[in-house]
Enzyme design. Structure first.
Site, PDB file in Angstrom:
ATOM      1  N   HIS A  45      -7.793  10.189   5.600  1.00 17.19           N
ATOM      2  CA  HIS A  45      -9.175   9.741   5.759  1.00 17.19           C
ATOM      3  C   HIS A  45     -10.064  10.980   5.866  1.00 17.19           C
ATOM      4  CE1 HIS A  45     -12.666   7.439   6.628  1.00 17.19           C
ATOM      5  NE2 HIS A  45     -12.008   6.308   6.818  1.00 17.19           N
TER       6      HIS A  45
ATOM      7  N   HIS B  34     -12.141   5.092   1.669  1.00 20.43           N
ATOM      8  CA  HIS B  34     -12.319   6.355   2.382  1.00 20.43           C
ATOM      9  C   HIS B  34     -12.157   7.544   1.441  1.00 20.43           C
ATOM     10  CE1 HIS B  34      -7.877   6.539   2.250  1.00 20.43           C
ATOM     11  NE2 HIS B  34      -7.986   5.235   2.332  1.00 20.43           N
TER      12      HIS B  34
ATOM     13  N   ASP C 288       0.877  -1.188   0.000  1.00 18.72           N
ATOM     14  CA  ASP C 288       0.000   0.000   0.000  1.00 18.72           C
ATOM     15  C   ASP C 288       0.908   1.229   0.000  1.00 18.72           C
ATOM     16  OD1 ASP C 288      -3.059   0.774   1.877  1.00 18.72           O
ATOM     17  OD2 ASP C 288      -1.980   1.888   0.334  1.00 18.72           O
TER      18      ASP C 288
ATOM     19  N   GLU D 293      -6.560  -1.409  -4.324  1.00 16.85           N
ATOM     20  CA  GLU D 293      -7.047  -0.056  -4.056  1.00 16.85           C
ATOM     21  C   GLU D 293      -6.717   0.894  -5.192  1.00 16.85           C
ATOM     22  OE1 GLU D 293      -6.820   3.140  -0.384  1.00 16.85           O
ATOM     23  OE2 GLU D 293      -5.131   1.770  -0.702  1.00 16.85           O
TER      24      GLU D 293
ATOM     25  N   GLU E 127     -11.007   0.895  -1.839  1.00 17.66           N
ATOM     26  CA  GLU E 127     -10.154  -0.260  -1.534  1.00 17.66           C
ATOM     27  C   GLU E 127     -11.013  -1.345  -0.921  1.00 17.66           C
ATOM     28  OE1 GLU E 127      -8.272   2.406   1.900  1.00 17.66           O
ATOM     29  OE2 GLU E 127      -7.234   0.489   1.598  1.00 17.66           O
TER      30      GLU E 127
ATOM     31  N   ASP F 173      -3.429   7.234  -3.258  1.00 16.96           N
ATOM     32  CA  ASP F 173      -3.446   6.088  -2.342  1.00 16.96           C
ATOM     33  C   ASP F 173      -3.873   4.869  -3.147  1.00 16.96           C
ATOM     34  OD1 ASP F 173      -5.417   5.343   0.703  1.00 16.96           O
ATOM     35  OD2 ASP F 173      -3.855   4.239  -0.363  1.00 16.96           O
TER      36      ASP F 173
HETATM   37  O1  57R Z   1      -6.674   2.719   3.929  1.00 22.72           O
HETATM   38  C1  57R Z   1      -1.394   6.180   9.729  1.00 22.72           C
HETATM   39  C2  57R Z   1      -2.636   5.597   7.812  1.00 22.72           C
HETATM   40  N1  57R Z   1      -7.140   4.171   6.345  1.00 22.72           N
HETATM   41  C3  57R Z   1      -2.628   5.141   6.512  1.00 22.72           C
HETATM   42  C4  57R Z   1      -3.827   4.949   5.826  1.00 22.72           C
HETATM   43  O2  57R Z   1     -10.038   1.015   7.155  1.00 22.72           O
HETATM   44  C5  57R Z   1      -5.012   5.234   6.438  1.00 22.72           C
HETATM   45  O3  57R Z   1     -10.109   1.145   9.440  1.00 22.72           O
HETATM   46  C6  57R Z   1      -5.049   5.700   7.724  1.00 22.72           C
HETATM   47  O4  57R Z   1      -1.438   5.740   8.444  1.00 22.72           O
HETATM   48  C7  57R Z   1      -3.852   5.888   8.427  1.00 22.72           C
HETATM   49  C8  57R Z   1     -10.641   1.275   8.378  1.00 22.72           C
HETATM   50  N2  57R Z   1     -11.908   1.679   8.240  1.00 22.72           N
HETATM   51  C9  57R Z   1     -12.716   1.950   9.422  1.00 22.72           C
HETATM   52  C10 57R Z   1     -12.766   3.451   9.500  1.00 22.72           C
HETATM   53  C11 57R Z   1     -14.055   1.300   9.212  1.00 22.72           C
HETATM   54  C12 57R Z   1      -8.578   1.042   7.245  1.00 22.72           C
HETATM   55  C13 57R Z   1      -7.981   0.151   6.178  1.00 22.72           C
HETATM   56  C14 57R Z   1      -7.594   0.773   5.008  1.00 22.72           C
HETATM   57  C15 57R Z   1      -6.696   2.021   5.135  1.00 22.72           C
HETATM   58  C16 57R Z   1      -5.285   1.632   5.379  1.00 22.72           C
HETATM   59  C17 57R Z   1      -7.294   2.890   6.148  1.00 22.72           C
HETATM   60  C18 57R Z   1      -8.157   2.460   7.069  1.00 22.72           C
HETATM   61  N3  57R Z   1      -8.554   3.488   7.807  1.00 22.72           N
HETATM   62  N4  57R Z   1      -7.908   4.567   7.350  1.00 22.72           N
HETATM   63  C19 57R Z   1      -6.292   5.103   5.647  1.00 22.72           C
HETATM   64 CO    CO Z   2      -6.408   3.690   1.621  1.00 23.37          CO
END
Ligand code: 57R
Ligand code: CO
Length: 437
Positions: free
Chosen positions: A298, A290, A210, A418, A323, A221
């Site tokens: 996010h 997201h 990723d 994704e 994703e 992303d």
């Molecule tokens: O995209 C600190 C990061 N993200 C990197 C990417 O889905 C993200 O938990 C956030 O580094 C922080 C999730 N969803 C709930 C809100 C229902 C995860 C999984 C995918 C991912 C990595 C992600 C998620 N939440 N924010 C972006």
């Molecule tokens: Co993502």
């Protein structure tokens, strides 16, 4: 792959001929055609040993300089501004909106809105497309480089060194968008090695790569899954199809809960045979895609992977990471293992910090990352040391969010794909699409 036609978006300055329109996606990394000064010609002519004496020689017709494609180096180290001297970066895959939104392609008003909607859309689009082209070229090299037997730390550094060189990293104006996710097997997201991690990639591993790239806070992303033996090919195929369904069905006024239903339907139409046992592919019901905002990974809207009642609509101008995650396990993750991923909260409370080490660490975070996600290796790289107490204090104060690895049950396998999409008023642009996925 979804039908793609580059509608001739005439009338708003984006016509077929304008450099903005991407040429069909060809394998080799796209670059501007660069003039060849023809010097080479003469040399090689000379090279082939034909020595011509005196000016008597009949006036040789000046051969038209042949267009030569400047190629990316291996490992990739050439900044893209060198490969795109025009500064114009290729448009992504264009997908038309479904029937009831098809009017958008034509209506003058929509295009007028496009102009007004954001600060100069072309700048924003071009920043997004530059980040996306860096993503394509960095992952193209990574897909060739990554082999079982390698240390996860070396794989992370290979990808990030490529990204930093290609995006011509420059503080908060351009750089790595978030920590390189290298989650393995039953772990689906938010794993990247910390200093001292000696983990080696195994032949039987299922690796989620990723990668995040940003230009002026516009984050591309996009993620893919690698395996090195065929056992879980069907799982990977299922998740790729589910993500492509999400990308195809996404659109202006589409409800997030319904979109989740289309993704679920595709995912659950697959099964995997492992050691003679047939296992259903399950969407992971507590992970999501997201929306993305400037410098904010996010953006607040989540595209879940199981049908639900979320009536929230996708809106014109929205920028989304679509994703999907599939699993042969419970189809649900829990936080487990040592944390590597962190991000300063956008609306972090302004609480007085008594721990001076926490105060200086926060200064470093604001200077180096702002609200962009980071990991411990990036703090090491920024010259920070013995920062764990201070970091945990910032988490406890609610100023920094920690994102531990997200894993399904041990023994299960998870996969991820994704893409980042832009809901332009007139058409949907899959900015991160490549010829690899
Ligand atoms: O995209 C600190 C990061 N993200 C990197 C990417 O889905 C993200 O938990 C956030 O580094 C922080 C999730 N969803 C709930 C809100 C229902 C995860 C999984 C995918 C991912 C990595 C992600 C998620 N939440 N924010 C972006
Ligand atoms: Co993502």
């Amino acid at each position: 792959m979804a039908p793609t036609t580059v509608a001739s978006l005439t009338g708003n300055g984006i016509s077929e001929t304008s450099p903005h329109v991407a040429k069909p996606l060809n394998g080799s990394a796209k670059v501007d055609q660069v003039e060849d000064d023809g010097e080479g010609e003469d040399d090689d002519e000379a090279a082939d040993g034909v020595v011509t004496g005196g000016s008597a020689k009949k006036k040789k017709k000046k051969k038209k300089p042949k267009k030569r494609k400047a190629e990316q180096s291996n490992p990739p180290r050439i900044g893209l501004s060198k490969l795109f001297p025009s500064g114009i970066y290729p448009e992504g895959e264009l997908q038309h909106y479904k029937d009831d939104n098809s009017y958008r392609i034509t209506s003058e008003e929509a295009r007028y809105l496009e102009k007004q909607a954001m600060e100069d859309p072309e700048t924003t689009y071009n920043d997004i497309r530059r980040a996306a082209e860096v993503h394509r070229q960095a992952r193209q090299a990574a897909r060739k480089y990554i082999k079982p037997g390698m240390a996860m730390t070396d794989i992370a550094n290979y990808i990030e060194d490529s990204t930093r060189a290609l995006v011509e990293e420059n503080g908060l104006e351009s750089g790595v968008g978030f920590p390189t996710g290298l989650s393995l097997n039953h772990c689906a997201a938010h794993y990247t090695p910390n200093a001292g991690d000696t983990r080696i990639l195994q032949q039987g591993d299922v690796l989620k790569v990723d990668i995040g790239v940003h230009v002026n806070g516009r984050i591309c992303d996009s993620a893919f899954t690698l395996n090195f033996e065929p056992t879980y090919d069907k799982l990977i195929e299922a998740v790729k199809a589910a993500t492509d369904t999400g990308v195809r069905e996404a659109g202006i006024d589409v409800r997030l809960g319904e979109l989740a239903g289309y993704i679920q339907e595709t995912m659950e139409s697959y099964e995997v045979e492992v050691d003679g046992k047939i296992l259903p592919v399950k969407p992971i019901d507590n992970l999501s895609g997201h929306s993305i905002n400037k410098y904010q990974i996010h953006g607040g809207k989540s595209v879940m992977l199981v049908k639900n009642k979320d009536q929230t609509k996708m809106e014109e101008g929205d920028y989304f990471a679509i994703e999907t995650f599939g699993s042969t396990g419970r189809g649900r993750i829990v936080e487990s293992g040592e944390c590597s991923h962190y991000a300063r909260k956008v609306d972090a409370p302004n609480v007085p910090l008594r721990l001076t080490s926490a105060k200086s660490l926060l200064k470093s975070i604001n200077k180096n990352f702002g609200t962009l996600p980071f990991c411990r290796r990036y703090l090491d790289r920024a010259g920070e040391s013995k920062y764990l107490l201070a970091l945990n204090n910032l988490v406890a104060q609610g100023i920094v969010q920690d994102y531990p690895p997200l894993c399904d049950q041990l023994g299960s396998m998870t996969a991820q794909f994704e893409h980042t999409i832009l809901l332009r008023p007139t058409v949907k642009e899959v900015v991160s699409r490549g010829d690899d996925y």
